[in-house]
Design an enzyme around this catalytic site. Sequence first.
Site, short mmCIF file in Angstrom:
data_model
loop_
_atom_site.label_atom_id
_atom_site.label_comp_id
_atom_site.label_asym_id
_atom_site.label_seq_id
_atom_site.Cartn_x
_atom_site.Cartn_y
_atom_site.Cartn_z
N ASP B 192 0.83 -1.22 0.00
CA ASP B 192 0.00 0.00 0.00
C ASP B 192 0.86 1.27 0.00
OD1 ASP B 192 -1.84 2.01 0.59
OD2 ASP B 192 -2.33 1.25 2.60
N HIS B 365 -3.87 4.55 6.70
CA HIS B 365 -2.76 4.00 5.91
C HIS B 365 -1.41 4.32 6.54
CE1 HIS B 365 -5.41 3.13 2.45
NE2 HIS B 365 -6.07 4.20 2.86
#
Lengths: 545, 545
Positions: B192, B365
Amino acid sequence: MKSKLRIVPIGGLGEIGKNMTVIEYEDEILIVDAGIMFPENDMLGIDLIIPDYNYIMDKLDKIKAILITHGHEDHVGALSHLMRIVEAPIYATRLTTGLIQGKLREAKILSETTLITIKAGDTIHIGSFTIEPFHVAHSIPDGVGYGITTPVGLIVHTGDYKFDHTPVDGWPPDFAKLAEFSSRNVLCLLADSTNADRPGWTQSESVITDAFDELFREAQGRIIVATFASLISRIQQVANAAVRYNRKLAITGRSMRNNTRIARELGYLDLSENMLIDINQASTLPANEVAILATGSQGEPTAALGRLATGRHARLKIEKGDTVVLSAHPIPGNEEMIYRIINRLLQRGAEVYHEGIANVHVSGHASREEMKLLINLVKPKFFVPVHGEIRHLQAHGKLARELGIPEERIAVVENGTILELDENTLTIGPRIPGGYIFVDGSGVGDIGPVVMRDRERLANSGFFITIVSLDERGQVIDKPEIISRGFVYLEEAEDILEGAVEIVTRTISASGHNQEKLHKKLEGALSRYLYTETGRRPMVYVIVK
Amino acid sequence: MKSKLRIVPIGGLGEIGKNMTVIEYEDEILIVDAGIMFPENDMLGIDLIIPDYNYIMDKLDKIKAILITHGHEDHVGALSHLMRIVEAPIYATRLTTGLIQGKLREAKILSETTLITIKAGDTIHIGSFTIEPFHVAHSIPDGVGYGITTPVGLIVHTGDYKFDHTPVDGWPPDFAKLAEFSSRNVLCLLADSTNADRPGWTQSESVITDAFDELFREAQGRIIVATFASLISRIQQVANAAVRYNRKLAITGRSMRNNTRIARELGYLDLSENMLIDINQASTLPANEVAILATGSQGEPTAALGRLATGRHARLKIEKGDTVVLSAHPIPGNEEMIYRIINRLLQRGAEVYHEGIANVHVSGHASREEMKLLINLVKPKFFVPVHGEIRHLQAHGKLARELGIPEERIAVVENGTILELDENTLTIGPRIPGGYIFVDGSGVGDIGPVVMRDRERLANSGFFITIVSLDERGQVIDKPEIISRGFVYLEEAEDILEGAVEIVTRTISASGHNQEKLHKKLEGALSRYLYTETGRRPMVYVIVK
């Protein structure tokens, strides 16, 4: 009984409001600034927005002067509209005057306009008013605020400001003048609220110097800096870095070329002729000897940087090894376009630096600690936050309360609200009806909510128009004609077109000889059919001939 | 010779790309995630975007499984489209399965789909692949990444993750599993990249607890918290604060009601029935006993918060004294709408807190320091940054190089690029043609560049259609009919309409009996006339009957 002073912010407060303030005493009016606003993303097709002049329309003969604080579009952009109806002279500092002249020349009204050049420290008498421009630091040189002595007291309007102790032009803000105003008792302070939600103190323009120094030292290829065309101090910093690192400078983008020329001519930009190269040479000189200044830092697709990102710049191509610097802060709403341009520049092999990842931009507006200093320096009796969205005005108002100004002496108001002042009271009056005036093409104010709603609907689902010819007996002649755009890709939607024709035929035979409102019936039937087939609601019209 | 493993990110990399990855070995294919993308501001009328399935269209029978990492729209939203053409089972954890079921039920394909519930720590054998889901922390509970042992080596796909040591659900990421993968030699890590430009370490979800605690302690009136409907941990935090400060909780917004119900049923949300009130009661209970959870944190005008801001919420009105908290980060492009809603809430007298001024949101994130830890934990031979725009992928690739992964072992590639792997090499293959598939209403992929360009033109200037009836001798019968929308406000544009009629009449008489291409001539003449009069370029069509 003495008259009251009126202060009316017009397009000068409110949601996206900038920037015109009416100051009125009996039959004399001063206007401070006449800026435009930029349309938001959902104001489809709109080029720009000017303030609603409604309040002054029946008082045009009372206007004695237009005082300009600095040369940014949101403070001078509406002059080319306003000066078509107002005859008063414009007062502005030298650089600002230069920029305004260009604007009025383009609008073909320069010759009918009186432009008076003033400087910080002057004292100007206009009717009952005494006007004292004072120097402020901002992201364009030669900015001023105004002290305006009126029959009811002294008003101070900051314009856009930051308390930069080390500005690039070496001319810090005039703290002494603010203190001196204070010693004469300031009745009301109108102050820039743009950064009222930013804690601390805005960094000096000078901090950019270090960031540019590092970038220019490290870069192996060309360096392209995109910034606002009016950010003359940033342009100066790029020029300085170019000199230090032996690079020549090319400028691309019309507004930046114009502004640079004016600023150089007037001595506000120190940039020698032999430093400048034509943009064509930027591709022929060795890459490490070239720096380029470009417009388009807000992601505008047709500005220089936008064209570079998509390979549509006529005289320059981005190459692997180029360093691109976006030296600007995204205006809310522009982030998406800016990131898209960054992604495209990266795809083409450039290194990209922007505010998010490098110290390449500082704001031109004061942050909260500066706002506190301003209020404590000026010690106004009444306080009116100006410039900014409602969220900024409210935050600024709260800050003033925290500093001890009582709530009833603070007016957080929207565009068009009439404020009335005497020595002891600030009254918040009614709000004048009227909102934005949209400029689209050459049309000013001819587009309102109806057209905007239609554009939104067309943008979402397009239109679908059917022309049906009937003979005298109400029988369909030929096949109905259909024009549709923005709804479906017609070449691959034959079944939908055939279905629509069938709906038309069936509806006509069902209504028999009853042709009253036939086109309404057809429009209803077609709308329902198209929605069932596609889930979309195009504008549907039927013409029966 | 052994076959190569193919990894093809489809809508999983690139400009705004999320999120589907094809992993292919000989005649076996695994798909990881099937997410949608949200349209940008200039994708007019588009509801959402799904990946271009081109690459798998002639390999549908090879697909063995669809592995889902977590229940966010950008990872599961395209399943309702994909599962119409793919027959393989979906593997997902319990909460994710619950959310997917709702989605497939709505799309009326639930009964035809096989959903297999897995949990972190399982080992699943599918054909030549061995799949090991491992727990990750993210802004929705029950998220996993996948270790996939293939004939050429072990692939690790993180899904969306952050290294949150104190997540709200008390279940930290499985560092041990990552280390264990590492001990087995990881051939390739797909990770990610969303926050690859954010320095440091993303704050834990738990820091929100303090901010909420302070807000709930101080607020005198109602508290309205807007957040993502899928942010179950945030919903839990609001519920916890409500319990602590004796407030009942109402939920407004369909998606949030659905998600809350599913998460409660499956035990992922600790929220007792007696805590919940109907939204109608939010106006009748004492204000300081009410908390409300709402959708609309991205400024969507039709979601709950948007309707509250404009006074169009059927069962709740914002009142002075209400505290509104936007507990979310603006997705780029939404800032303008969010600020507009904030301004309107302030106008209605609410106090508004958002990420910009209070600690009411953290990202789901990983930031750069976490990314470094991940790479050093997993020690992959090859590295492929996924999830994010090109700027994030490039930054993530650079970061991997800084940690010592050689450039030739890192693949920073866009959507649709075919990567081929064996034990020793990573080859970047060609990019499959194809781009986004737009979903508008019930149409999937029927709208392309032509319709989009037409919508843009209609959005900017509308249309202007003229119908002219001629008799056999080419003489105009009646007055030409004009339909125009989105161009000018017709009621006040009589002169333009009259001028247009005159242009039509004049053009027809000038062309005499030569009626070939008459409508083209008329369209040209009208376009020129309208541009001269208004500076706008509406779509102009003429129909000659």
